[in-house]
Design an enzyme around this catalytic site. Sequence first.
Site, PDB file in Angstrom:
ATOM      1  N   GLY A  96       4.584  44.226 -81.172  1.00  0.00           N
ATOM      2  CA  GLY A  96       5.251  45.301 -79.693  1.00  0.00           C
ATOM      3  C   GLY A  96       5.372  46.901 -80.799  1.00  0.00           C
ATOM      4  O   GLY A  96       6.591  47.477 -79.503  1.00  0.00           O
ATOM      5  N   GLU A 115       4.760  38.960 -85.472  1.00  0.00           N
ATOM      6  CA  GLU A 115       3.310  39.941 -84.442  1.00  0.00           C
ATOM      7  C   GLU A 115       2.648  40.761 -84.382  1.00  0.00           C
ATOM      8  O   GLU A 115       2.614  40.908 -83.551  1.00  0.00           O
ATOM      9  CB  GLU A 115       3.485  38.503 -83.270  1.00  0.00           C
ATOM     10  CG  GLU A 115       3.403  37.325 -83.489  1.00  0.00           C
ATOM     11  CD  GLU A 115       3.883  36.538 -82.392  1.00  0.00           C
ATOM     12  OE1 GLU A 115       3.864  37.002 -81.402  1.00  0.00           O
ATOM     13  OE2 GLU A 115       3.805  35.486 -82.300  1.00  0.00           O
ATOM     14  N   PRO A 116       2.387  41.253 -85.084  1.00  0.00           N
ATOM     15  CA  PRO A 116       2.199  42.937 -84.851  1.00  0.00           C
ATOM     16  C   PRO A 116       0.888  42.775 -84.995  1.00  0.00           C
ATOM     17  O   PRO A 116       0.165  42.296 -85.104  1.00  0.00           O
ATOM     18  CB  PRO A 116       3.099  43.622 -86.013  1.00  0.00           C
ATOM     19  CG  PRO A 116       2.344  42.867 -87.489  1.00  0.00           C
ATOM     20  CD  PRO A 116       2.760  41.659 -86.704  1.00  0.00           C
ATOM     21  N   ARG A 173      -8.213  52.405 -71.991  1.00  0.00           N
ATOM     22  CA  ARG A 173      -6.095  52.646 -71.880  1.00  0.00           C
ATOM     23  C   ARG A 173      -6.214  53.887 -70.691  1.00  0.00           C
ATOM     24  O   ARG A 173      -5.016  53.727 -70.310  1.00  0.00           O
ATOM     25  CB  ARG A 173      -6.046  52.702 -73.523  1.00  0.00           C
ATOM     26  CG  ARG A 173      -6.037  51.515 -74.393  1.00  0.00           C
ATOM     27  CD  ARG A 173      -4.804  51.340 -75.287  1.00  0.00           C
ATOM     28  NE  ARG A 173      -3.297  51.510 -75.517  1.00  0.00           N
ATOM     29  CZ  ARG A 173      -3.356  52.043 -74.971  1.00  0.00           C
ATOM     30  NH1 ARG A 173      -3.838  53.245 -75.820  1.00  0.00           N
ATOM     31  NH2 ARG A 173      -1.902  51.329 -74.892  1.00  0.00           N
ATOM     32  N   TYR A 197      -4.314  52.722 -68.362  1.00  0.00           N
ATOM     33  CA  TYR A 197      -2.492  52.957 -68.665  1.00  0.00           C
ATOM     34  C   TYR A 197      -1.607  53.718 -68.343  1.00  0.00           C
ATOM     35  O   TYR A 197      -0.447  54.221 -69.102  1.00  0.00           O
ATOM     36  CB  TYR A 197      -1.722  52.414 -70.086  1.00  0.00           C
ATOM     37  CG  TYR A 197      -2.821  51.218 -70.024  1.00  0.00           C
ATOM     38  CD1 TYR A 197      -2.068  49.559 -69.582  1.00  0.00           C
ATOM     39  CD2 TYR A 197      -3.254  51.067 -71.451  1.00  0.00           C
ATOM     40  CE1 TYR A 197      -2.325  48.786 -69.584  1.00  0.00           C
ATOM     41  CE2 TYR A 197      -3.863  49.192 -71.637  1.00  0.00           C
ATOM     42  CZ  TYR A 197      -3.485  48.435 -70.944  1.00  0.00           C
ATOM     43  OH  TYR A 197      -3.436  46.843 -71.444  1.00  0.00           O
ATOM     44  N   CYS A 234     -18.942  55.721 -63.635  1.00  0.00           N
ATOM     45  CA  CYS A 234     -18.298  56.765 -61.870  1.00  0.00           C
ATOM     46  C   CYS A 234     -17.347  56.265 -61.405  1.00  0.00           C
ATOM     47  O   CYS A 234     -17.220  54.833 -60.412  1.00  0.00           O
ATOM     48  CB  CYS A 234     -19.985  55.858 -61.331  1.00  0.00           C
ATOM     49  SG  CYS A 234     -21.417  56.731 -61.844  1.00  0.00           S
ATOM     50  N   GLU A 235     -16.387  57.324 -61.994  1.00  0.00           N
ATOM     51  CA  GLU A 235     -14.983  56.430 -61.449  1.00  0.00           C
ATOM     52  C   GLU A 235     -14.073  57.342 -61.827  1.00  0.00           C
ATOM     53  O   GLU A 235     -14.014  58.617 -63.099  1.00  0.00           O
ATOM     54  CB  GLU A 235     -14.136  55.094 -62.135  1.00  0.00           C
ATOM     55  CG  GLU A 235     -15.184  53.771 -62.091  1.00  0.00           C
ATOM     56  CD  GLU A 235     -14.023  53.313 -61.015  1.00  0.00           C
ATOM     57  OE1 GLU A 235     -12.823  53.536 -60.788  1.00  0.00           O
ATOM     58  OE2 GLU A 235     -15.059  51.829 -61.119  1.00  0.00           O
ATOM     59  N   TYR A 287      -6.601  47.886 -79.102  1.00  0.00           N
ATOM     60  CA  TYR A 287      -7.373  47.674 -77.950  1.00  0.00           C
ATOM     61  C   TYR A 287      -8.172  48.789 -77.652  1.00  0.00           C
ATOM     62  O   TYR A 287      -8.181  49.090 -76.073  1.00  0.00           O
ATOM     63  CB  TYR A 287      -5.600  47.545 -77.306  1.00  0.00           C
ATOM     64  CG  TYR A 287      -4.896  46.772 -77.638  1.00  0.00           C
ATOM     65  CD1 TYR A 287      -4.467  45.545 -77.252  1.00  0.00           C
ATOM     66  CD2 TYR A 287      -3.802  46.929 -78.175  1.00  0.00           C
ATOM     67  CE1 TYR A 287      -3.792  44.372 -77.983  1.00  0.00           C
ATOM     68  CE2 TYR A 287      -2.030  45.995 -78.971  1.00  0.00           C
ATOM     69  CZ  TYR A 287      -2.638  45.049 -78.350  1.00  0.00           C
ATOM     70  OH  TYR A 287      -1.834  44.303 -78.754  1.00  0.00           O
TER      71      TYR A 287
HETATM   72  N1  LLP Z   1       2.769  38.927 -79.899  1.00  0.00           N
HETATM   73  C1  LLP Z   1       1.794  38.467 -78.614  1.00  0.00           C
HETATM   74  C2  LLP Z   1       2.551  36.877 -78.086  1.00  0.00           C
HETATM   75  C3  LLP Z   1       1.301  38.925 -77.365  1.00  0.00           C
HETATM   76  O1  LLP Z   1       1.378  38.736 -76.066  1.00  0.00           O
HETATM   77  C4  LLP Z   1       1.117  40.749 -78.080  1.00  0.00           C
HETATM   78  C5  LLP Z   1       0.133  41.523 -77.292  1.00  0.00           C
HETATM   79  C6  LLP Z   1       1.849  40.870 -79.639  1.00  0.00           C
HETATM   80  C7  LLP Z   1       2.006  39.808 -80.281  1.00  0.00           C
HETATM   81  C8  LLP Z   1       0.779  42.380 -79.939  1.00  0.00           C
HETATM   82  O2  LLP Z   1       2.190  43.310 -79.233  1.00  0.00           O
HETATM   83  P1  LLP Z   1       2.015  44.368 -80.440  1.00  0.00           P
HETATM   84  O3  LLP Z   1       2.172  44.372 -81.487  1.00  0.00           O
HETATM   85  O4  LLP Z   1      -0.268  45.187 -80.368  1.00  0.00           O
HETATM   86  O5  LLP Z   1       1.830  45.556 -79.867  1.00  0.00           O
HETATM   87  N2  LLP Z   1      -3.544  46.243 -74.090  1.00  0.00           N
HETATM   88  C9  LLP Z   1      -2.369  47.192 -73.824  1.00  0.00           C
HETATM   89  C10 LLP Z   1      -0.908  45.673 -75.165  1.00  0.00           C
HETATM   90  C11 LLP Z   1      -1.037  44.480 -73.926  1.00  0.00           C
HETATM   91  C12 LLP Z   1      -0.284  44.035 -75.784  1.00  0.00           C
HETATM   92  C13 LLP Z   1      -0.566  42.345 -75.288  1.00  0.00           C
HETATM   93  N3  LLP Z   1       0.536  41.854 -76.234  1.00  0.00           N
HETATM   94  C14 LLP Z   1      -2.211  48.231 -74.749  1.00  0.00           C
HETATM   95  O6  LLP Z   1      -3.281  48.868 -74.814  1.00  0.00           O
HETATM   96  O7  LLP Z   1      -1.517  48.583 -74.609  1.00  0.00           O
END
Ligand code: LLP
Length: 439
Positions: A255, A289-290, A328, A332, A360-361, A389
Amino acid sequence: MDLDTPWRELVAARQALAYRMFGGLCIEGVPLVQIASSFGTPAYVYGAGTIRARLADLLGAFREQGLTPAVRYAVKANDHLAILSLLRAGGAGADVTSAGEMARALAAGIMPEAIVFSGVGKRRCEIEMALGHGIGQINAESAEELAVLSAIAVSMGKFAPVALRVNPDVTAGGHDKISTGRAGDKFGIAFDEAAALYRYASTLPGIAPVGFSTHIGSQIFSPSAFEAAYSRVVNLIDRLRGEGAVISRLDLGGGFGIPYDSGPAFPMPAYAAMVRRVAGDRCLDLIVEPGRWLVGPAGVLLTGVTLVKLGVGRKIVILDAGMNDLIRPALYGALHGIVPVGMVASSKPVTITEVVGPVCESSDRFAAACPLPEMAAGDLVAILDAGAYGAVMSSNYNGRLRAAEVLVDGRGMTLIRKRQELSELMRDDIVPLGERAPA
Ligand code: LLP
């Protein structure tokens, strides 16, 4: 932002990118113009050195605190085998959320023990696959799932190493759609039920409870949001250990945010110091878990200008990349920096331009008002921070072909996914015999 050359500031803030006097915008020293002429556009381009450096920085920040967490890269951010392979070589494992991601992680040579299987709806066949391979950790998200896991493990004569994913009821995340740790979100086990469920898990045959995991959302910048969540989970661990429970692992989730503008970076050293403070001397094996933080800033979406259209009161630059390539902004409201690529670009006057794709959106718009030099058909721009992503969330919507992907490493560039071809677009369609067009 300096309005004369606003894109220069965006580029200066990004370790992978630089403008060169000759060659224009370069990624890790390789001119994007050269990549476009070799492989065409749109193309995702990633810098291998940047990904390696970021992984090293992450580990370095923890090492400063005397911590050596296991990095389980969130494969969903970018699941390309080349990316997974280079992260594996840097010491990372994988956090996967489906059989497909598990297969990719294994194919990239990641050891099964270095894989964490997360997700709110794991299917039976996926759990069997995980247990069959001896995956290192399965993050269970409910009592119902624990029962299923137990039954499958027993039937296979295995033990499932389970961490319980706790929903700590903390609000965090860059957007409503990427927040996961609030009581109303579908993820995890309600905090108040987590202790009882851990006790229950310990009684289940085939289940080997190893600890807790939490993931409160994505694109978070403040270590204090994480701290609130981790403190709650650590208290839970203390309480259960006080009863004699054996708990060895704490999976901190991912996250960590990246600036999509020229804003400040995620304070990784402060985050690591906070983890040190919260974990204290508890003797916990830590996992992070990055996803986005490791690969996001290492990639751009290289795209060409198809047409410049004079709209009502504004110029509209129409790109050859659309929301099917990078969803994205549409999904979002994300604002990715958009910068010119050509070498003459920086000397042209700035115009405020709308930047859109061809789909076409109306939501296929990358920017409502983007400062760019005067653009013309055939010019190139780079959409920044598209390493995470981006390609993974792309689709064939509007009959558009999946973009090429290119990896820059050292001075070399390698095509790591060829652009999809029209024949591939229809390859898997099956037309019932009676409906087939006469040959
Ligand atoms: N661990 C778990 C259980 C997760 O669900 C996620 C992301 C991560 C780790 C990694 O998160 P990160 O470090 O990448 O923030 N598509 C969206 C982001 C969805 C993230 C879903 N889960 C976007 O483009 O912003």
